[in-house]
Motif scaffolding. Structure first.
Motif, PDB file in Angstrom:
ATOM      1  N   ALA A  54       0.838  -1.207   0.000  1.00 23.70           N
ATOM      2  CA  ALA A  54       0.000   0.000   0.000  1.00 23.70           C
ATOM      3  C   ALA A  54       0.869   1.250   0.000  1.00 23.70           C
ATOM      4  O   ALA A  54       0.501   2.272  -0.577  1.00 23.70           O
ATOM      5  CB  ALA A  54      -0.911  -0.005   1.221  1.00 23.70           C
ATOM      6  N   ALA A  55       2.054   1.150   0.631  1.00 25.24           N
ATOM      7  CA  ALA A  55       2.920   2.335   0.717  1.00 25.24           C
ATOM      8  C   ALA A  55       3.382   2.794  -0.666  1.00 25.24           C
ATOM      9  O   ALA A  55       3.670   3.975  -0.856  1.00 25.24           O
ATOM     10  CB  ALA A  55       4.127   2.020   1.593  1.00 25.24           C
ATOM     11  N   PHE A  56       3.424   1.871  -1.636  1.00 25.78           N
ATOM     12  CA  PHE A  56       3.834   2.266  -2.993  1.00 25.78           C
ATOM     13  C   PHE A  56       2.785   3.126  -3.686  1.00 25.78           C
ATOM     14  O   PHE A  56       3.081   3.777  -4.682  1.00 25.78           O
ATOM     15  CB  PHE A  56       4.112   1.022  -3.844  1.00 25.78           C
ATOM     16  CG  PHE A  56       5.482   0.482  -3.650  1.00 25.78           C
ATOM     17  CD1 PHE A  56       6.571   1.068  -4.265  1.00 25.78           C
ATOM     18  CD2 PHE A  56       5.695  -0.615  -2.833  1.00 25.78           C
ATOM     19  CE1 PHE A  56       7.843   0.573  -4.083  1.00 25.78           C
ATOM     20  CE2 PHE A  56       6.961  -1.114  -2.644  1.00 25.78           C
ATOM     21  CZ  PHE A  56       8.040  -0.526  -3.267  1.00 25.78           C
ATOM     22  N   GLN A  57       1.543   3.101  -3.192  1.00 22.33           N
ATOM     23  CA  GLN A  57       0.472   3.861  -3.844  1.00 22.33           C
ATOM     24  C   GLN A  57       0.231   5.205  -3.166  1.00 22.33           C
ATOM     25  O   GLN A  57      -0.634   5.956  -3.582  1.00 22.33           O
ATOM     26  CB  GLN A  57      -0.832   3.065  -3.810  1.00 22.33           C
ATOM     27  CG  GLN A  57      -0.760   1.735  -4.496  1.00 22.33           C
ATOM     28  CD  GLN A  57      -0.609   1.892  -5.979  1.00 22.33           C
ATOM     29  OE1 GLN A  57      -1.222   2.748  -6.586  1.00 22.33           O
ATOM     30  NE2 GLN A  57       0.239   1.070  -6.581  1.00 22.33           N
ATOM     31  N   ILE A  58       0.976   5.491  -2.095  1.00 21.65           N
ATOM     32  CA  ILE A  58       0.681   6.670  -1.280  1.00 21.65           C
ATOM     33  C   ILE A  58       1.829   7.660  -1.411  1.00 21.65           C
ATOM     34  O   ILE A  58       3.003   7.278  -1.317  1.00 21.65           O
ATOM     35  CB  ILE A  58       0.478   6.244   0.190  1.00 21.65           C
ATOM     36  CG1 ILE A  58      -0.848   5.508   0.324  1.00 21.65           C
ATOM     37  CG2 ILE A  58       0.496   7.439   1.105  1.00 21.65           C
ATOM     38  CD1 ILE A  58      -1.056   4.877   1.645  1.00 21.65           C
ATOM     39  N   ASP A  59       1.528   8.945  -1.642  1.00 20.20           N
ATOM     40  CA  ASP A  59       2.597   9.929  -1.774  1.00 20.20           C
ATOM     41  C   ASP A  59       2.630  10.909  -0.608  1.00 20.20           C
ATOM     42  O   ASP A  59       3.423  11.827  -0.592  1.00 20.20           O
ATOM     43  CB  ASP A  59       2.456  10.685  -3.099  1.00 20.20           C
ATOM     44  CG  ASP A  59       1.017  11.069  -3.351  1.00 20.20           C
ATOM     45  OD1 ASP A  59       0.201  10.876  -2.426  1.00 20.20           O
ATOM     46  OD2 ASP A  59       0.702  11.553  -4.451  1.00 20.20           O
ATOM     47  N   ASN A  60       1.771  10.681   0.388  1.00 22.66           N
ATOM     48  CA  ASN A  60       1.685  11.578   1.536  1.00 22.66           C
ATOM     49  C   ASN A  60       2.516  11.015   2.690  1.00 22.66           C
ATOM     50  O   ASN A  60       2.357   9.845   3.055  1.00 22.66           O
ATOM     51  CB  ASN A  60       0.204  11.692   1.934  1.00 22.66           C
ATOM     52  CG  ASN A  60       0.007  12.716   3.012  1.00 22.66           C
ATOM     53  OD1 ASN A  60       0.959  13.151   3.636  1.00 22.66           O
ATOM     54  ND2 ASN A  60      -1.230  13.105   3.227  1.00 22.66           N
ATOM     55  N   LEU A  61       3.406  11.811   3.238  1.00 21.74           N
ATOM     56  CA  LEU A  61       4.319  11.294   4.256  1.00 21.74           C
ATOM     57  C   LEU A  61       3.572  10.831   5.510  1.00 21.74           C
ATOM     58  O   LEU A  61       3.871   9.794   6.087  1.00 21.74           O
ATOM     59  CB  LEU A  61       5.341  12.368   4.630  1.00 21.74           C
ATOM     60  CG  LEU A  61       6.387  11.917   5.657  1.00 21.74           C
ATOM     61  CD1 LEU A  61       7.251  10.811   5.077  1.00 21.74           C
ATOM     62  CD2 LEU A  61       7.245  13.073   6.108  1.00 21.74           C
ATOM     63  N   MET A  62       2.549  11.622   5.914  1.00 25.05           N
ATOM     64  CA  MET A  62       1.833  11.268   7.133  1.00 25.05           C
ATOM     65  C   MET A  62       1.136   9.923   7.014  1.00 25.05           C
ATOM     66  O   MET A  62       1.080   9.143   7.957  1.00 25.05           O
ATOM     67  CB  MET A  62       0.802  12.350   7.470  1.00 25.05           C
ATOM     68  CG  MET A  62       1.392  13.645   7.980  1.00 25.05           C
ATOM     69  SD  MET A  62       2.658  13.393   9.214  1.00 25.05           S
ATOM     70  CE  MET A  62       1.653  12.896  10.597  1.00 25.05           C
TER      71      MET A  62
END
Lengths: 101, 102, 93
Positions: A54-62
């Motif tokens: 899932a982290a590969f699809q997210i660009d928000n640091l929080m």
């Protein structure tokens, strides 16, 4: 489909495999202690792989921090619970399973 | 990508259905508690997948709550469940298991 | 279509767990099944696009109610033990 999507797909499939391993272990292994071993390790790895995917699809640091926090909490909780359940099962008089020879 | 998230969520739901058998069959309370732990972890994974699929960030907060809840429930259970069996009645099923293994 | 299958599975597991939470003879096992039911209801709220209700259900319906039920079980057991002890003393005296 770019590289991020491919990485996510592979990681989610790998995570699902570990969840399958945990469930099969829960259903097939002979006693509490072996089931504990199957569940608390395989499932955490599966969840970790899915969170990483899932982290590969997210660009928000929080949100990335939140995903890391979820995994860390589950690891912490399941390590604690594995010890607690194992000890309480021993105190209740459960005998560890031995191979019938 | 949506298809992959949905398929993975369906697969994890099937895992929950299989784990339900362990909740119902037991044989001991510890086994049932373990299966509830499985529900918690699997539910967390399903929620992460849903949050990717719908783009709703609130689902990730809910995943965090599920992760926290699993730990707290386990601790409460081992504490109070122990007290429940220590005072008086023994667990009929666990003594059965112990007798079988002797 | 896939999500429909997921919903159907969820409904089936919910019905099974609700039935067994009510009919299980051992109270402690009933509580465990009730907690599993609470987690599944939270998932059902998520599928109904209501994450805020799901949060309340997970925290209150599953966590807090589960802990309360457990605590009342152990209080019940203590009260029973005390009643039996006082009955025994009455027999002696």
């Amino acid at each position: 489909m770019n590289w991020n999507d491919i990485a996510t797909t592979l990681l989610i499939i790998a995570g699902s495999f570990f969840f399958l391993a945990g469930t099969v272990g829960l259903l097939r292994l002979p006693d509490v202690f072996t089931r504990l071993h199957a569940l608390t390790k395989a499932d955490n790895l599966g969840l970790g792989l899915i969170a990483l995917g899932a982290a590969f699809q997210i660009d928000n640091l929080m949100q990335l921090v939140k995903l890391g926090l979820i995994w860390g909490l589950v690891m912490f909780a399941s390590a604690t619970i594995a010890h607690l359940i194992g000890r309480s099962a021993l105190e209740q008089g459960q005998q560890p399973w031995e191979k019938a020879s | 990508m949506m298809l992959i998230y949905q398929l993975a969520a369906l697969f994890l739901m099937l895992n929950i259905v299989a784990g339900m058998a362990r909740v119902l069959r037991g044989p001991t309370t510890a086994d049932r508690l373990l299966a509830v732990q499985l529900f918690g972890t699997t539910g967390t994974a399903i929620l992460i997948l849903f949050s990717l699929q719908t783009g709703n960030k609130a689902f990730q907060d809910l995943a965090l709550i599920f992760a926290l809840l699993a730990g707290i429930l386990g601790v409460t259970f081992t504490r109070y469940g122990q007290a429940w069996y220590k005072q008086g009645a023994t667990d009929p099923e666990s003594t059965k298991v112990a007798a079988k293994e002797k | 279509m896939i999500l429909l299958g997921l919903d159907l599975l969820l409904v089936i597991v919910l019905l099974i767990s609700a039935w067994f939470a009510l009919t299980t003879a051992d109270l402690l096992h009933g509580v465990v099944i009730f907690i599993a039911f609470g987690l599944l209801v939270a998932l059902a709220w998520v599928r109904l696009q209501a994450p805020d209700v799901a949060m309340a259900e997970a925290a209150v319906g599953s966590g807090l109610t589960g802990a309360l039920l457990l605590s009342s079980l152990s209080a019940m057991r203590r009260a029973q033990a005390r009643a039996e002890a006082s009955k025994k003393e009455g027999d002696v005296g």
